[in-house]
Design a protein around this motif. Structure first.
Motif, PDB file in Angstrom:
ATOM      1  N   VAL A  58       0.843  -1.200   0.000  1.00  0.00           N
ATOM      2  CA  VAL A  58       0.000   0.000   0.000  1.00  0.00           C
ATOM      3  C   VAL A  58       0.875   1.245   0.000  1.00  0.00           C
ATOM      4  O   VAL A  58       0.608   2.207  -0.733  1.00  0.00           O
ATOM      5  N   ALA A  59       1.916   1.237   0.808  1.00  0.00           N
ATOM      6  CA  ALA A  59       2.827   2.382   0.851  1.00  0.00           C
ATOM      7  C   ALA A  59       3.517   2.588  -0.494  1.00  0.00           C
ATOM      8  O   ALA A  59       3.681   3.732  -0.950  1.00  0.00           O
ATOM      9  N   LYS A  60       3.908   1.491  -1.127  1.00  0.00           N
ATOM     10  CA  LYS A  60       4.613   1.586  -2.413  1.00  0.00           C
ATOM     11  C   LYS A  60       3.681   2.066  -3.522  1.00  0.00           C
ATOM     12  O   LYS A  60       3.998   3.017  -4.244  1.00  0.00           O
ATOM     13  N   MET A 115       6.165   4.776   7.461  1.00  0.00           N
ATOM     14  CA  MET A 115       5.755   4.885   8.858  1.00  0.00           C
ATOM     15  C   MET A 115       4.327   5.403   9.007  1.00  0.00           C
ATOM     16  O   MET A 115       3.647   5.092   9.980  1.00  0.00           O
ATOM     17  N   ARG A 116       3.868   6.195   8.053  1.00  0.00           N
ATOM     18  CA  ARG A 116       2.497   6.727   8.131  1.00  0.00           C
ATOM     19  C   ARG A 116       1.475   5.601   8.009  1.00  0.00           C
ATOM     20  O   ARG A 116       0.376   5.676   8.572  1.00  0.00           O
ATOM     21  N   ILE A 117       1.839   4.552   7.271  1.00  0.00           N
ATOM     22  CA  ILE A 117       0.946   3.405   7.097  1.00  0.00           C
ATOM     23  C   ILE A 117       1.276   2.297   8.083  1.00  0.00           C
ATOM     24  O   ILE A 117       0.389   1.632   8.619  1.00  0.00           O
ATOM     25  N   GLY A 118       2.568   2.094   8.346  1.00  0.00           N
ATOM     26  CA  GLY A 118       3.000   0.975   9.174  1.00  0.00           C
ATOM     27  C   GLY A 118       2.686   1.124  10.644  1.00  0.00           C
ATOM     28  O   GLY A 118       2.272   0.150  11.304  1.00  0.00           O
ATOM     29  N   ILE A 119       2.883   2.305  11.210  1.00  0.00           N
ATOM     30  CA  ILE A 119       2.649   2.513  12.637  1.00  0.00           C
ATOM     31  C   ILE A 119       1.194   2.223  13.030  1.00  0.00           C
ATOM     32  O   ILE A 119       0.936   1.534  14.026  1.00  0.00           O
ATOM     33  N   PRO A 120       0.186   2.707  12.287  1.00  0.00           N
ATOM     34  CA  PRO A 120      -1.191   2.356  12.646  1.00  0.00           C
ATOM     35  C   PRO A 120      -1.455   0.853  12.635  1.00  0.00           C
ATOM     36  O   PRO A 120      -2.173   0.334  13.511  1.00  0.00           O
ATOM     37  N   ALA A 121      -0.897   0.150  11.653  1.00  0.00           N
ATOM     38  CA  ALA A 121      -1.088  -1.298  11.600  1.00  0.00           C
ATOM     39  C   ALA A 121      -0.439  -1.985  12.793  1.00  0.00           C
ATOM     40  O   ALA A 121      -1.039  -2.867  13.425  1.00  0.00           O
ATOM     41  N   LEU A 122       0.782  -1.581  13.130  1.00  0.00           N
ATOM     42  CA  LEU A 122       1.477  -2.172  14.275  1.00  0.00           C
ATOM     43  C   LEU A 122       0.754  -1.855  15.581  1.00  0.00           C
ATOM     44  O   LEU A 122       0.678  -2.704  16.476  1.00  0.00           O
TER      45      LEU A 122
END
Length: 465
Positions: free
Chosen positions: A151-153, A160-167
């Motif tokens: 999704v980020a790509k 980090m804008r996409i990954g941090i919420p998921a984590l």
């Protein structure tokens, strides 16, 4: 955040491999962590070797016999790889199959079409929270992070804008919400009501995941701006493919292990009779290993066949999917070895003994004890089990709601500041292609925010319920 083992459960009863006092053990812990961080940051040594040497340094400073230190390290490494390694391998195969068949592209394109701009972090935290409900943290990472990276790509979002919420969604579910193992064991230890704990846990989890996820990601992306790691992200499926799997079939394949594990968890909660056939069957098909294996096998038909893959192409996909994870398996395993060395040296017992003399309110005491054990051992589950056992007598005179809040106080403390002795730390680092410092600035800070916010909300609720 690894799965619970018999050795972990008995951390406060097994005879330590050293007779060192509290002061020496504290120095040994600091020395072991310092060696790991120094070797990785200064000499750029591979994390697997740094963790191995750090474990030996810990044992040496603590005065433990070298042969027993080696046994502890290898036992922890083997147990971690046995519990997590196969899941990572199966997830990698499923991820590669999703990518090569175009199924992952179908998911990404559908998500991007329905959630754009500012809505994307909120969409990711919602998806992660729902999927993370029945899953071990490691399984959730295996299933979600490839989609997060794609999704980020594809959407040109900062990682980090996409990954941090998921984590954040995964971590909050793991620490606060049953049927995860830590909360369930804590509920049993303090004799809390499962339904009340679940309801209050959701009440605490919602604002916590918002603050630690979409809100904190705004700051995390300023501190750490890294590209999507190509080695963990297979390229978009070839445009030469005439067909790719439909969104429904792809989503069903990805969610199959979630459904199977959730069904097992629900039956375990509702039906307390191991002899019943329904529970016995779901205990098998709902285990993470079988659930992920079933998804991989289903994917051969729902993903590979629509893309036109023959037997040879499927074999190549499996082989290519396994290649990139060798380093991850070794690093995660070594993290488990370091943690087991800490436990066997008596660090967990040291924290428990010291904490008995603390004179603070029960809920805050539970949170502080869990924090201390989490920092020392790296395991949220070990911290939850040990702290719950210690504060269980305090629940005797508590109301039903306050007993449930005691469980949540322990769970929130168990998530505090993940660092180099946590296998989850290394999973996040490797999947996102971060340095140790960058992982601390993002993942470790996020975990601390979750712990502090959730702990604060628990204390606030104790004043009004």
């Amino acid at each position: 955040m690894t799965r619970l083992s018999v050795g972990m459960l008995a951390a406060d009863t097994v005879q330590p491999i050293t007779s060192a006092g509290h002061a020496r053990l504290g120095i040994a812990v600091l020395a072991g962590i310092a060696v790991i961080v120094f070797l990785i940051t200064k000499f750029k040594l591979h994390a697997f070797l740094a963790l191995t040497l750090g474990s030996l340094a810990l044992g040496a400073v603590a005065g433990a016999p070298l042969d027993k230190v080696i046994t502890s390290f290898t036992t922890g490494l083997g147990g971690t790889v046995a519990g997590v390694g196969v899941l990572i391998a199966l997830g990698a195969i499923l991820g590669k199959l999703l990518a090569d068949s175009g199924g992952a592209d179908q998911i990404v394109d559908t998500i991007l079409a329905r959630a754009q701009g500012r809505a994307m972090p909120w969409a990711m935290v919602l998806i992660a929270s729902v999927i993370g409900l029945p899953l071990f943290f490691e399984v959730g990472i295996v299933l979600l992070i490839p989609v997060v990276l794609m999704v980020a790509k594809r959407g040109n979002y900062p990682v980090m804008r996409i990954g941090i919420p998921a984590l954040a969604g995964l971590s909050v579910m793991h620490g606060l919400i049953p049927p995860h193992p830590g909360p369930l064991v804590a509920i049993d230890a303090v004799k809390a009501n499962l339904g009340v704990t679940l309801a209050l846990g959701i009440l605490v989890a919602i604002p916590t995941v918002i603050i630690a996820g979409p809100v904190f990601s705004r700051f995390a992306v300023r501190w750490v701006d890294v590209p999507v790691p190509d080695r963990m992200l297979p390229q978009r499926a070839s445009e030469e493919l005439e067909h790719r799997p439909g969104f429904g079939a792809t989503l069903a394949t990805v969610l199959l292990p979630v459904v199977l594990m959730l069904a097992k968890a629900l039956v375990d909660i509702v039906v307390d009779d191991p002899t019943r056939m329904t529970q016995r069957v779901l205990d098998v098909i709902g285990s993470p290993l079988i659930a992920l294996l079933a998804a991989v096998l289903l994917g051969f038909f729902t993903l590979g066949r629509p893309a036109g893959f023959g037997k040879e192409r499927l074999q190549q996909t499996v082989e290519k999917g396994l290649m990139p994870i060798a380093g991850i398996l070794l690093i995660v395993g070594a993290g488990g070895g370091f943690k087991q060395t800490l436990i066997d040296c008596g660090v967990g017992r040291m924290i428990l003994e010291i904490s008995k003399d603390w004179s603070v309110p029960a809920l805050l005491l539970a949170w502080l004890i869990a924090v201390a054990i989490r920092l020392a051992t790296g395991s949220a589950t070990v911290a939850t089990v040990s702290a719950a056992g210690l504060v269980a007598p305090l629940a005797a005179d508590m109301s039903t709601t306050h007993t449930a809040l005691l469980v949540l106080a322990v769970g929130s403390g168990s998530l505090f500041f993940s660092h180099v002795n946590d296998a989850g730390f290394w999973l996040v680092k490797e999947y996102f292609g971060l340095s140790v410092g960058q992982t601390v600035k993002t993942w470790s800070v996020m975990e601390t925010i979750i712990s502090v916010v959730a702990g604060g909300l628990v204390l606030l609720l104790s004043l009004v319920v």
